[in-house]
Structure formats: C-alpha cells, structure tokens
Design a protein around this motif. Structure first.
Motif, short mmCIF file in Angstrom:
data_model
loop_
_atom_site.label_atom_id
_atom_site.label_comp_id
_atom_site.label_asym_id
_atom_site.label_seq_id
_atom_site.Cartn_x
_atom_site.Cartn_y
_atom_site.Cartn_z
N TYR A 19 16.20 30.69 24.87
CA TYR A 19 16.69 31.96 25.41
C TYR A 19 15.65 32.60 26.33
CZ TYR A 19 20.11 31.53 21.65
OH TYR A 19 21.10 31.09 20.81
N GLU A 20 14.39 32.54 25.92
CA GLU A 20 13.32 33.12 26.73
C GLU A 20 13.21 32.43 28.08
OE1 GLU A 20 10.13 32.52 24.00
OE2 GLU A 20 10.54 34.37 22.89
N ILE A 21 13.39 31.12 28.10
CA ILE A 21 13.31 30.37 29.35
C ILE A 21 14.41 30.83 30.30
CG2 ILE A 21 13.64 28.07 30.37
CD1 ILE A 21 12.21 26.97 27.81
N VAL A 22 15.64 30.92 29.79
CA VAL A 22 16.77 31.35 30.62
C VAL A 22 16.58 32.80 31.07
CG1 VAL A 22 19.25 31.78 30.67
CG2 VAL A 22 18.36 29.69 29.60
N ALA A 23 16.14 33.67 30.16
CA ALA A 23 15.93 35.08 30.50
C ALA A 23 14.87 35.24 31.59
CB ALA A 23 15.55 35.87 29.26
N SER A 24 13.94 34.30 31.69
CA SER A 24 12.90 34.38 32.72
C SER A 24 13.39 33.88 34.08
CB SER A 24 11.67 33.59 32.30
OG SER A 24 11.91 32.20 32.41
N GLY A 25 14.62 33.35 34.11
CA GLY A 25 15.19 32.87 35.37
C GLY A 25 15.06 31.38 35.57
N ALA A 26 14.55 30.67 34.57
CA ALA A 26 14.40 29.22 34.66
C ALA A 26 15.47 28.52 33.82
CB ALA A 26 13.00 28.81 34.20
N VAL A 27 15.45 27.22 33.83
CA VAL A 27 16.41 26.40 33.09
C VAL A 27 15.65 25.61 32.03
CG1 VAL A 27 18.01 24.45 33.30
CG2 VAL A 27 17.98 26.22 35.05
N PRO A 28 16.14 25.58 30.78
CA PRO A 28 15.46 24.79 29.76
C PRO A 28 15.48 23.30 30.10
CG PRO A 28 17.15 26.20 28.76
CD PRO A 28 17.32 26.26 30.25
N PHE A 29 14.34 22.67 29.98
CA PHE A 29 14.23 21.23 30.21
C PHE A 29 13.82 20.60 28.88
CE2 PHE A 29 12.44 17.22 31.45
CZ PHE A 29 13.23 16.83 32.51
N PHE A 30 14.78 19.95 28.23
CA PHE A 30 14.54 19.35 26.92
C PHE A 30 13.86 18.00 27.08
CE2 PHE A 30 17.81 22.42 26.07
CZ PHE A 30 17.53 22.87 24.79
N ASP A 31 12.83 17.77 26.27
CA ASP A 31 12.15 16.47 26.34
C ASP A 31 12.95 15.39 25.62
OD1 ASP A 31 11.62 17.17 23.70
OD2 ASP A 31 9.55 16.52 23.76
N GLU A 32 13.92 15.78 24.81
CA GLU A 32 14.84 14.84 24.16
C GLU A 32 16.26 15.18 24.62
OE1 GLU A 32 14.33 14.27 19.90
OE2 GLU A 32 12.45 15.37 20.04
N ASP A 33 17.15 14.26 24.45
CA ASP A 33 18.54 14.45 24.85
C ASP A 33 19.20 15.48 23.94
OD1 ASP A 33 21.25 14.29 25.37
OD2 ASP A 33 21.34 12.10 25.22
N PRO A 34 19.55 16.68 24.46
CA PRO A 34 20.15 17.70 23.60
C PRO A 34 21.53 17.32 23.06
CG PRO A 34 20.16 18.42 25.88
CD PRO A 34 19.38 17.14 25.83
N THR A 35 22.18 16.34 23.67
CA THR A 35 23.49 15.92 23.14
C THR A 35 23.34 15.17 21.82
OG1 THR A 35 23.57 13.83 24.36
CG2 THR A 35 24.49 15.77 25.46
N GLN A 36 22.11 14.81 21.47
CA GLN A 36 21.86 14.13 20.20
C GLN A 36 21.67 15.11 19.05
OE1 GLN A 36 22.22 10.75 19.97
NE2 GLN A 36 22.89 11.11 22.06
N ALA A 37 21.65 16.40 19.36
CA ALA A 37 21.54 17.41 18.31
C ALA A 37 22.84 17.43 17.49
CB ALA A 37 21.31 18.79 18.94
N PRO A 38 22.75 17.77 16.21
CA PRO A 38 23.98 17.87 15.41
C PRO A 38 24.98 18.83 16.05
CG PRO A 38 22.02 18.01 14.02
CD PRO A 38 21.55 18.06 15.45
N SER A 39 26.25 18.61 15.80
CA SER A 39 27.29 19.39 16.48
C SER A 39 27.19 20.89 16.21
CB SER A 39 28.68 18.88 16.10
OG SER A 39 28.87 19.00 14.70
N ALA A 40 26.70 21.29 15.07
CA ALA A 40 26.57 22.72 14.76
C ALA A 40 25.27 23.31 15.30
CB ALA A 40 26.65 22.93 13.25
N THR A 41 24.45 22.49 15.91
CA THR A 41 23.18 22.93 16.48
C THR A 41 23.31 23.00 17.99
OG1 THR A 41 22.06 21.79 14.69
CG2 THR A 41 20.72 22.41 16.55
N LEU A 42 22.73 24.01 18.59
CA LEU A 42 22.92 24.28 20.03
C LEU A 42 24.42 24.31 20.33
CD1 LEU A 42 20.27 21.84 21.59
CD2 LEU A 42 20.03 24.30 21.29
#
Length: 93
Positions: A19-42
């Motif tokens: 949230y802090e990254i987006v609020a600062s005007g940038a885009v989160p860059f995940f070092d792992e594939d966020p689609t691999q997070a459990p469905s109830a996460t993110l």
C-alpha cells in the motif's frame, strides 16, 4: 523518482508495504510471482497484472528499469494511476 518499489513475501504475502508503495506513486515489484499466493491472500490485488509487468519492455526481472525503453507516459502511468485509484476506492477504510 522511482517507478517501482521492491517488495516480497516475508512472513506472508499481505503487508502494508504494498500500500505504501502505491501511495507513493510507484508500482509494487514482487520478487516472487504474486499469482502463486494463496487465493485468499492479496485477494483484491491484480496479481496477474503485477506478475506480467515483469515482462514489459524496459523492465528487467531483478526490478531494474531502462527508462529509455519503459513506456513511462503510457502503459506505466496508466498502471500507476489505476493502482492508486483502486487502492483509494477499494483497499482502504
């Protein structure tokens, strides 16, 4: 000015850092594939889009950016503005 803010799964996927990254005007860059997070996460984040931006021209897998190649005034600015609007409308109380 930063285009991306590096973030990763630590104790879990959900954290205020995204949230802090987006609020600062940038885009989160995940070092792992966020689609691999459990469905109830993110659950309310655009996981596929955040995964796919790693393949955009000018964006490298380690999170560095070639500003001469990145479409900063087009695709990137639409994504950053869209994430900020989405965060304000749906991910805050």
């Amino acid at each position: 000015e930063s285009y991306f803010g590096s973030t990763k799964k630590k104790a879990g996927w959900d954290c205020m850092r995204h949230y802090e990254i987006v609020a600062s005007g940038a885009v989160p860059f995940f070092d792992e594939d966020p689609t691999q997070a459990p469905s109830a996460t993110l659950a309310f984040w655009p996981k596929r889009l955040l995964r796919d931006l790693r393949t955009w021209p000018g964006v490298f897998p380690n999170g560095t950016v070639d500003v001469d190649v990145l479409d900063a005034s087009g695709s990137y600015s639409k994504l950053a503005a869209g994430l900020l609007t989405y965060l304000r409308e749906r991910l805050t109380t």
